[in-house]
Write an enzyme that holds these catalytic residues in place. Structure first.
Site, mmCIF file in Angstrom:
data_model
loop_
_atom_site.group_PDB
_atom_site.id
_atom_site.type_symbol
_atom_site.label_atom_id
_atom_site.label_comp_id
_atom_site.label_asym_id
_atom_site.label_seq_id
_atom_site.Cartn_x
_atom_site.Cartn_y
_atom_site.Cartn_z
ATOM 1 N N ARG A 134 0.889 -1.182 0.000
ATOM 2 C CA ARG A 134 0.000 0.000 0.000
ATOM 3 C C ARG A 134 0.914 1.215 0.000
ATOM 4 N NH1 ARG A 134 -5.224 1.224 3.731
ATOM 5 N NH2 ARG A 134 -6.046 -0.131 2.108
ATOM 6 N N HIS A 161 -7.608 0.988 -6.156
ATOM 7 C CA HIS A 161 -7.772 0.115 -4.977
ATOM 8 C C HIS A 161 -8.440 -1.184 -5.449
ATOM 9 C CE1 HIS A 161 -7.916 -1.196 -0.994
ATOM 10 N NE2 HIS A 161 -8.799 -0.381 -0.454
ATOM 11 N N GLN A 164 -10.218 -3.903 -3.091
ATOM 12 C CA GLN A 164 -11.523 -3.490 -2.576
ATOM 13 C C GLN A 164 -12.618 -3.739 -3.607
ATOM 14 O OE1 GLN A 164 -12.241 -2.147 0.646
ATOM 15 N NE2 GLN A 164 -14.243 -2.778 -0.108
ATOM 16 N N ASP A 250 -17.356 7.024 -0.823
ATOM 17 C CA ASP A 250 -16.087 6.879 -0.090
ATOM 18 C C ASP A 250 -15.831 8.204 0.628
ATOM 19 O OD1 ASP A 250 -13.581 6.008 0.752
ATOM 20 O OD2 ASP A 250 -12.650 6.097 -1.234
ATOM 21 N N CYS A 290 -16.320 1.435 1.101
ATOM 22 C CA CYS A 290 -15.139 0.608 1.377
ATOM 23 C C CYS A 290 -14.673 0.731 2.817
ATOM 24 C CB CYS A 290 -14.017 0.953 0.404
ATOM 25 S SG CYS A 290 -13.379 2.629 0.587
ATOM 26 N N ARG A 318 -13.442 -9.038 1.684
ATOM 27 C CA ARG A 318 -12.024 -8.754 1.401
ATOM 28 C C ARG A 318 -11.190 -10.012 1.681
ATOM 29 N NH1 ARG A 318 -9.951 -3.459 1.583
ATOM 30 N NH2 ARG A 318 -7.992 -4.456 0.996
#
Ligand code: CP
Ligand code: NVA
Length: 335
Positions: A134, A161, A164, A250, A290, A318
């Protein structure tokens, strides 16, 4: 040194090849090495395979049936930004599949003392079988992957991402069936999640409605290769939600953009997914986020904690999709 990446874990080629490589100064390359740097690193067929595998892995998990195809494999996780879900899901997932995990952050590794990302990739990938990272710019992730001998997974960058979105499309399909031909509404920032939803729309054949405040719109240069009709932009978020099968949002300020927080709070004030907005969508529409969420900012508590919200299934998934992804990158397709 003569080594190869073709089996996932770098292995010695044997004495003859070793000498040949020293003589020619050649470093064998791996045709079969697969990274997951963005969602479109998978074809539609491969994406559907991973989702199907995730379903099998989830069902086994629910029955307490062991699924340990990654016995003796090691995952290194490199975090240059904070995480709760990504860390727990990858770490738990790798242990559940029989492997082990090493957790690195910028502050507790030499990355925080300016060791080049290329050298970090060379070092880490000599000792583990797969890496999740990340970080900030996608180019930093790509540089890491270019110097890695093992598969690299994008655990979030400024641009994408993909783990996700794997979980999100799995969650939708699990609850409502195929996404093909449907409408997903994205309300909020044109961020890493939004751009990954665009890739999902292309791969799975649905339409993405996007509504962002003026000044925070999608970058046209990043849309130039997207097929016409896949993305439809709306100035009014209520219009974007009309007829949607899934509404998703988000945070207004993503990690790395904290200095813009105050101006974003003003600009995004009308981009809060509330019950009025959800009422524009189809009656059976789902809500996803998310996480982490800020109730009263990008989403009303009545929505995220309401009956259309599937955020807790989304977060659990996930775990299952990433197990399927790691299995695919390390072992390929299994029957
Ligand atoms: N959704 C997500 O990636 O959460 P974390 O930042 O907690 O990992
Ligand atoms: N867009 C958010 C996602 C967090 C999981 C961020 O990048 O911070």
């Amino acid at each position: 040194m003569a080594d190869t990446q073709t089996e996932g874990r770098a292995v010695w080629l044997g004495t003859d090849n070793f000498i040949e490589c020293i003589m020619s100064n050649a470093v064998p390359t791996a045709d079969s090495l697969r990274h997951f740097l963005q969602l479109q690193d998978l074809s539609t067929d491969e994406l559907l395979y991973v989702l199907e595998r995730a379903k099998l892995i989830k069902d086994k998990f629910k029955r307490y049936e062991p699924h340990r195809p990654l016995h003796d494999r090691t995952l290194a996780m490199v975090f240059e930004k904070a995480s709760t879900r990504t860390r727990v899901s990858f770490e738990a997932g790798m242990y559940q599949m029989g492997g082990s995990v090493i957790h690195l952050t910028t502050t507790d590794s030499q990355l925080g003392r300016s060791e080049p990302i290329e050298d970090t990739a060379r070092v880490v990938s000599r000792m583990v079988d797969i890496v999740m990272i990340r970080t900030f710019e996608q180019t930093r992730l790509e540089t890491f992957a270019a110097h890695s001998r093992v598969p690299v997974i994008n655990g979030l960058t400024n641009e994408f991402h993909p783990c996700q979105i794997l979980a999100d499309v799995f969650t939708y399909i699990e609850a409502r069936g195929s996404l093909t031909g449907k409408i997903v509404a994205w309300v909020g920032d044109a961020n890493n999640m939004a751009y990954t939803w665009i890739q999902a729309a292309e791969l799975l054949g649905f339409t993405l409605h996007v509504s962002t405040p003026t000044g925070y719109v999608l970058q046209q240069k990043r849309l130039s290769s997207v097929k016409t009709g896949v993305v439809k932009e709306f100035a009014d978020p209520h219009e974007a939600c009309k007829g949607a099968h899934l509404v998703t949002t988000d945070v207004w300020t993503s990690m790395g953009y904290e200095s813009e927080n105050e101006e974003r709070r003003t600009a995004f004030a009308d981009w809060c997914v509330d019950q009025d907005m959800m009422a524009q969508a189809t009656p059976e529409a789902l809500f996803m986020h998310c996480l982490p969420a800020h109730r009263g900012e990008e989403v009303a508590a009545a929505v995220i904690d309401g009956p259309q919200s599937v955020v807790w299934d989304e977060v659990e998934n996930r775990l299952h999709v990433q197990k399927a992804l790691m299995e695919f990158l390390l072992l390929g397709r299994l029957s």
